[in-house]
Scaffold this motif. Sequence first.
Motif, short mmCIF file in Angstrom:
data_model
loop_
_atom_site.label_atom_id
_atom_site.label_comp_id
_atom_site.label_asym_id
_atom_site.label_seq_id
_atom_site.Cartn_x
_atom_site.Cartn_y
_atom_site.Cartn_z
N ALA A 90 52.90 29.69 23.98
CA ALA A 90 54.35 29.61 23.82
C ALA A 90 54.83 28.29 24.42
O ALA A 90 54.47 27.93 25.54
N VAL A 91 55.64 27.57 23.65
CA VAL A 91 56.05 26.22 24.02
C VAL A 91 57.57 26.10 23.88
O VAL A 91 58.14 26.51 22.86
N SER A 92 58.20 25.50 24.88
CA SER A 92 59.64 25.27 24.87
C SER A 92 59.94 23.80 24.60
O SER A 92 59.31 22.91 25.18
N ALA A 93 60.95 23.56 23.75
CA ALA A 93 61.36 22.20 23.40
C ALA A 93 62.59 21.76 24.19
O ALA A 93 63.40 20.99 23.70
N GLY A 94 62.73 22.22 25.43
CA GLY A 94 63.72 21.69 26.32
C GLY A 94 65.01 22.47 26.44
O GLY A 94 65.29 23.39 25.67
N ASP A 95 65.81 22.09 27.44
CA ASP A 95 67.05 22.78 27.81
C ASP A 95 66.79 24.26 28.07
O ASP A 95 67.60 25.12 27.70
N MET A 96 65.69 24.54 28.72
CA MET A 96 65.41 25.90 29.17
C MET A 96 66.45 26.31 30.21
O MET A 96 66.80 27.49 30.33
N ILE A 97 66.91 25.34 30.98
CA ILE A 97 67.81 25.61 32.10
C ILE A 97 69.10 24.81 31.95
O ILE A 97 69.23 23.94 31.11
N SER A 98 70.05 25.11 32.84
CA SER A 98 71.33 24.44 33.01
C SER A 98 72.26 24.69 31.82
O SER A 98 71.84 25.17 30.78
N ALA A 99 73.55 24.38 32.04
CA ALA A 99 74.61 24.83 31.13
C ALA A 99 74.44 26.32 30.89
O ALA A 99 74.56 26.82 29.77
N SER A 100 74.17 27.05 31.98
CA SER A 100 73.73 28.43 31.93
C SER A 100 74.84 29.38 32.36
O SER A 100 75.75 29.00 33.09
N PRO A 101 74.76 30.66 31.94
CA PRO A 101 75.67 31.66 32.47
C PRO A 101 75.50 31.81 33.98
O PRO A 101 74.49 31.44 34.56
N VAL A 103 74.80 34.18 35.97
CA VAL A 103 73.70 34.95 36.52
C VAL A 103 72.47 34.08 36.78
O VAL A 103 71.65 34.38 37.65
N SER A 104 72.38 32.96 36.07
CA SER A 104 71.28 32.02 36.31
C SER A 104 71.73 30.79 37.08
O SER A 104 71.12 30.40 38.07
N SER A 105 72.84 30.16 36.64
CA SER A 105 73.23 28.89 37.25
C SER A 105 73.71 29.04 38.67
O SER A 105 73.57 28.11 39.48
N LEU A 106 74.27 30.20 39.03
CA LEU A 106 74.68 30.42 40.42
C LEU A 106 73.50 30.28 41.37
O LEU A 106 73.66 29.92 42.53
N PHE A 107 72.29 30.52 40.85
CA PHE A 107 71.07 30.46 41.64
C PHE A 107 70.18 29.29 41.21
O PHE A 107 68.95 29.36 41.30
N THR A 112 65.73 31.95 35.76
CA THR A 112 65.23 31.61 34.42
C THR A 112 63.78 31.19 34.48
O THR A 112 62.97 31.60 33.63
N ILE A 113 63.43 30.38 35.46
CA ILE A 113 62.03 30.02 35.62
C ILE A 113 61.20 31.25 35.94
O ILE A 113 60.08 31.42 35.41
N GLY A 114 61.73 32.15 36.75
CA GLY A 114 61.02 33.40 37.05
C GLY A 114 60.77 34.23 35.81
O GLY A 114 59.68 34.80 35.64
N GLN A 153 73.01 26.54 47.50
CA GLN A 153 71.86 26.80 48.35
C GLN A 153 70.70 27.38 47.54
O GLN A 153 70.86 28.41 46.88
N PRO A 154 69.55 26.74 47.52
CA PRO A 154 68.40 27.31 46.81
C PRO A 154 67.84 28.52 47.55
O PRO A 154 68.21 28.80 48.68
N CYS A 155 66.96 29.23 46.86
CA CYS A 155 66.23 30.36 47.45
C CYS A 155 67.17 31.45 47.96
O CYS A 155 66.88 32.14 48.94
N ALA A 156 68.31 31.65 47.30
CA ALA A 156 69.29 32.61 47.77
C ALA A 156 68.84 34.05 47.55
O ALA A 156 69.24 34.95 48.30
N VAL A 157 68.00 34.30 46.56
CA VAL A 157 67.51 35.65 46.29
C VAL A 157 66.02 35.77 46.57
O VAL A 157 65.58 36.71 47.23
#
Length: 580
Positions: A90-101, A103-107, A112-114, A153-157
């Motif tokens: 399985a291969v991703s062509a980018g923008d996996m992250i950011s400009a996110s809802p 539930v993801s961007s707050l952290f 999303t990586i998890g 702050q990273p690692c919040a959860v």
Amino acid sequence: MRNFLAVPLALGLAACATVPTHTATAPVPESPVTVRLVGINDFHGNLEPIKRPLELEDGQGGKQTVYAGGAAWFADAVAKTRAQNEYSMAVSAGDMISASPLVSSLFLDEPTIGVMNRIGIDFNAVGNHEFDRGWRELKRLQAGGCEKYTLRQPCAVENPYKGANFPFLAANVTMPDGDTLFPAYGIKRFGSGARAVAVGVIGLTLKGTPSIVDPSGVKGLTFGDEADAINKAVGALTGQGVDAIVVAIHQGLVPEPGANFTGCGAISGDLKPILERLDPRVSIVLSGHTHRSYVCDFATVDPSRRFLVTQAGYGGTEITDIALNIDPATDTVVSVKAKNIPVQSVSPAAGDSRPADPAFTSYTPDPAIAAYVAKYAAAASAATNRPVGKLSGAALKQGVDNALGDLIADAQLAATREAGAQIALMNPGGIRADLRPAPDGTVTFGDIYAVQPFGNTLVTMTYTGQQLLDLLEQQYGDSSENKVFSVSHGFAMTLDPAKPVGQRVVRATLDGKPIDPAAYYRVTMNSFLSTGGDGFTLFKQGTEPTVGPLDVDAMEAWLQLPGGDVRSLPKGGRVTVIGS
């Protein structure tokens, strides 16, 4: 390596039950090795299903409605697609992250990586949004750790955050020492002995990334020519005995106006000239960035380049199902078949009242990933559900002169009046979602965060009238993309894109008076624009900068009227585009 592709039939978005897949026209060996490839792009941290129904092309000139997306359903779609063959990736062509809802961007998109770790993604090409928080934070997201590079702050959860189990790829992004920021390519090998095969994956982003992210976050990096980087990596992979070459590039195709775009028909966009220069030994190109759905047989455009080009929409609502059929005896790709599959996410068995479309497969949410997402949703719920005000109706981002852009500009002007602001300008690319209040008009923090998820601060600077007029001309610096600002109350402009460059701002006024080239004006913009983002380099000419609140906080303050009154939508009429 000899890489021969049989010419397949092009099709667009395909429902498994209704649309035929590609068929090869060249003879296929008795027993080829099939590697099942799942292509994804532009996931943008959409861990939960898209709330509204989507109209998706069925590949036969029509459209069907389907509820789609959500990480748990996405995981099941990927797993079922991979299970068709013994060997898969399985291969991703980018923008996996950011400009996110939220539930993801707050952290910081750690969840999303998890999720992608749990799904088993093999490679992720960096997109432009991977750089939204700067390359150092991107390195942390890939490698793990809790070092702080942003306001959040990273690692919040999850503490510590362990990073990605899959490599990021960046073939055209180099550091000052000449090394690439991430590897240019990776190889995955399958089987053993005479039936062993290897697939090389080249990953990269668009060359123009620095113009659409905060320039400070990519300082010191060089974003090189895409085709040159791909062709260089093709040569390196060929020397390492790969049987097939996959390109994952965060750049895409778009249809020309009026085109029925389900394959290669009337293709345009910045990816096309890149494809025209690619080494023909490429087997397939997974694309992104334009959020379109297509499977294009590029041999119908250029017979010497017999590869497919695919893209699977946006937000985890689709995946591309690809079969690479390889003859290991001759190291030859004998055929490539591909189709796009909607990730339908309705669960009638769990009491979901939304209708399922029988034309599309219904997927079952993966319970482990559903529980993982629920943990982050619970952590974000207090912020997500907190009411921030009321709005008289839905504020939509469609069109040049739209209510949502005007609302944002008004909020930013109000938040920076104490800094002397007279005008606020908002770029359309910074608006990521429509703002739709509840039936009683209530708007939540989650709603406004979805509109502006980047965490930009507001900056107010002084410009001469001439500098302001020159800056407004940059809205049409690249005529292939809409970069027309939304503007605050009291400011108005008339634009004519048919005029020569430098003459397209026909009129600009403040409180009814033409902008005086010799006067001075205090102008507010977000911090992304203030450093020249989106190609607006003239913002950097401003003087006397005053840094204000976060953009999302300005929106919240604007919506909080005394006594819980309802904020009315702007009436429009601030921007006129001649000929539109």
